[in-house]
Design a protein around this motif. Sequence first.
Motif: not given
Lengths: 518, 678
Positions: A281-285, A309-318, A382-388, A418-421
Amino acid sequence: MPAFIESHLLSWIIFLPVVGIALLLVAPRSLIRPVAMAVALLDFLLSVLMLRGFESTAALQFVESVNWVPQFGIRYALGVDGISLWLIMLTTFLGPVVILSTWESVTSRVREFHVFLLLLQAAMLGTFCAQDLVLFYVFWEAMLLPMALLIGIWGGARRLYAAVKFFLYTAAGSVLMLVGILYIYTKTNGSFALADFMRVSLTPGEQAWLFGAFALAFAIKVPLFPLHTWLPDAHVEAPTAGSVILAGVMLKMGTYGLLRFAIPLFPSAVEQFAPLMAGLAVAGIIYGALVAMVQRDMKKLVAYSSVSHLGFVVLGLFALTPESISGAVFVMLAHGLSTGMLFLLVGAIYERRHSRLIADFGGLAHGLPRYSIAFMIATLASVGLPGLAGFVGEFLVLLGSFKSGSLAHSHTFVALAATGVILGAVYMLWMVQRVFFGPCDKEENQKLTDLSLREVLVVVPLVVFIFWMGVYPKPWLSRMEPAVVKVIETHQARMAIQDAAVSPANDAVRFVENGEER
Amino acid sequence: MHEGSPAEFLRWIVLLPLIGFAINGLLNKRLPRAVSATVGVGSVAGAFVLSVMAFLKLRALPADERVLVDHLFSWIPVGELNIDAGLMVDPLSACMILLVTGVGSLIHLYSVGYMAKDEGFARFFAYLNLFVFAMLVLVLADSLPLLFVGWEGVGLCSYLLIGFWFQDLANSAAGKKAFVVNRVGDFGFLLGMFFIAEKLAGQVGDGNVLGFATMAAHPELLAPVATVAGLLLFLGATGKSAQIPLYVWLPDAMAGPTPVSALIHAATMVTAGVYMIARMNFLYVQTEVAMGVIAVVGLLTALVAATIALVQTDIKKVLAYSTVSQLGYMMLACGVGAFAVGIFHVLTHAFFKALLFLGAGSVIHAMHHEQDMRSMGGLRSVMPWTFRTMFVATLAIAGVFPFAGFFSKDEILYKAFLESPLLWVVGFAVAALTAFYMARLMVMTFFGENRADANTKSHLHESPLIMTAPLMVLAVLSVVGGWMGWPEFLGGSNWLHHWLEPVFAGVGAHGAEVVGHVAGATQGVATHAVDASHAADALHTGGHSVVTEWVLALASLSVALGSLWFGFTVYTRRQSVATQGQAFLGGAPHRLLSGKYFVDELYEYAIIRPIGWLSDNVLWRFVDAVIIDGLLVNGVARFLAMIGHVVRILQNGLVRWYAYSFAVGVFAMLIYLTRKGG
């Protein structure tokens, strides 16, 4: 609501689009779009009724269960919990949006196009509701064909290649899952019910193989690195509507499957493979973001961003914490909105300019203010701005994974994720800069028209929810949390039972540890 | 920390600018300019009035109860977390909201004149209001995640405003650079939060694990992660507050309209990092390592930026590097545990640096958007008010008594001296450089002959009152603004220090420890100094006499005056302005400084290009295309085809394969039909 609807609400939601297909087959040509639109809107209304009737508990709700193929113990069993609830809402919400978005762009074989759209919607909704493994598998496979046809018939220049690649890639994965399902079936008392599957006790060795079979099918769908190469091709060739549904809903089938089946059914394998899955997942991110950065085609860029983005999902699941899994589900929803919107907007500009190459644009902000603002909002989400919407999910995934007690090396995984950020901002804003800013010096771009009223109507609902979910996510979180907690508790309980079976002496210790941790 | 008295009007402080943004943003060009301007300025002025109310209300409370809270809603409640959206005014945030809305109002007013002829007038005020909203969220937030909302929000506005004139690609590139570099810092900020949250999750009752009150109440739980979390949060601060290694975005940010540079890139946003560290003082006092890093990084940044400022020829670039340098001073103050002094410099710097930028804007306005000082000169007579007010600001930033900068800078240097004389020596050198480059700026702009072309020369004019009035107000503040921290050794009461005392209650012990460390005082004094004011007394008396303060202050004052005089003399006497720096410094050092130590080039060739090359040629074209698609996918396909072949031979009747061939067949037929038909 009438009793006959209330008692079979999920069936109505799933099969209303099929009723719509029957109507479409007889409707006069001029009424095709209005009929499809009405059906999609009605389906959304039904799902709103479901949402209103939903209680924030861990229990399965709106349950329906009847015999289907009694000889094999196959049942037509449906139900929703706080996780599938929101994915159903996402699906029915995007339905009318997609139909409205294609109002003018699809001109050939309009009837077939809408038939496939509604068929796809029914199959996706069924997949989210199914509580019987065979029923699930039928819906799962039923999604494949309409999507492949949408790509193959209404797609771009290399549509056949992309459609076949999509079809074979995903079909190959599901074969193994079917074998896995049949294997577990031999250990139940002749039932395919998910609840019965959960009672089967499997040795760690069996779990490892079965987890592999299920996870492969789901990982292809996610897509998890390195199984992602079908996605950019499928997206680039798919018509806009196909891309929106693909990114908005279908990618979540993979992560939903992991959460609904792979994680609860194979607890020890999950513990064993969690570092591998999190690592991929992290590699994918990172990989998705880096490759997105160097794309020339806007659609391909957004496609690779989905891998990230989906890498974040898989990381969170596991990571298996309430925060990380809630965050993962939240990212699924937020990604459906923001990436769906990006594909809609890329499609809108493609209709005008017949190009998606970043280099063909520049300076659009001046002539197309509405379009630019909409694109900017989708970009920021998409870039995860807080408030969105994007921020809440990513934040919860990262924070929840960070403090995960079960995932080894969780700090390292999160630091890398978090480098994905950073990278997300790089590839998105670089595209925005090249497309929208600078002088508008290409002649073809100076005549482009801004978003029409219809297109504004397509985009506004998405914008509303992007803000709503970012500013006040509580309604979403509070309804999904009991179901998420139940996943984790079930996992821990099954681990405890299994450990007890392996070494009774550790039993008490394990229980105490789990009790303290949670 | 006191749990706070409820004050529901706080939400209106942030909502007013948000409403202003909504009106100007949605109606945009449909509004007459007068309405846009009224909404833009009025919403911030309204927020200022409410901020004054909050301040007065706070002052009426007993010192240890000075907290006003406005709980808004439960924002992210899940699992062990219950992150609230709540606003809080304590003595620290009271200073910040007065600063943001007060200086903000003046700059909005100035912008009405500066942007009068701009096509994007309403859009400008919309962005500016949005910025004020985000900045107020940042300083009023009662938790780190909500602070982060404001933190990223101001970053977004900075991005939009740097690239305000987006048709010039260089501007939007500068905006993007600012956003991305800040994101590098945000990466640290996020991880810093995670370390804290992990420690506190499940340990504190209400689950508001990243709330300031909750964190401050559990310093013992934070102790194990104080260093790592402190350093990571500081990485965030180096982005926002333009410190080494992330300062590179701020000079480029000067591409934005000058009022933006004044408001965002001098007075308010860039001080957010300093504010955040001061806000997290209860964490930082537990980590000598992080504090040491902050002090050293701050000091180095101050030095490096000041040297670069010596040779810049663009008036805004000089001020930009000056800002980086002054921010370094503020960080130095925080690093030696003198948080209140750091905030003091935030305030005084906001007055004189906003004034300098607005003055520079006034000059640029008159010079038809010429920013190169080599084309200026002699503007003193044409623009008397701009000159006078900027001269006041120059004296203030140079640290001449009794102008504002003297008090805050002197106190920073004194606190640095207590920590280590070496810190003081470097800080003292920076003070000398500061006075020198400011003298150079003033001479090149206002003295000598005007070097502009004839056309520009004929149109030179003083700016209208709507622009000069804010300059005058800021000039007054650049004098009296420092008096709120008039030190005790000069007969003052150091009001600001006492006002901020409740916020930094835990700091005294650390400060005393530092004193003890440096002066070799007994451990007893240090560890038993529980009461903050007691500890503060220890700072003043513990090992150092008032004489030291006098000596250091006189040294500061003389270096300021001496360096100013030297700068004025050097630059007024030389004829060819273009070659002055070079002649003065010699070729190679001058090239190094005017090349800004080639840090941008280093980042470009060591980081950005290699990553780009790797992504393009290795990851995409090789890993994706050759390895995964070419070897794996095709390999598996061939393997499956082989199995299919075997299966067909065996004829074992797997329903599955029949189903598949059926599906593929239907599929192929459909495609065949469509191709034929279409």
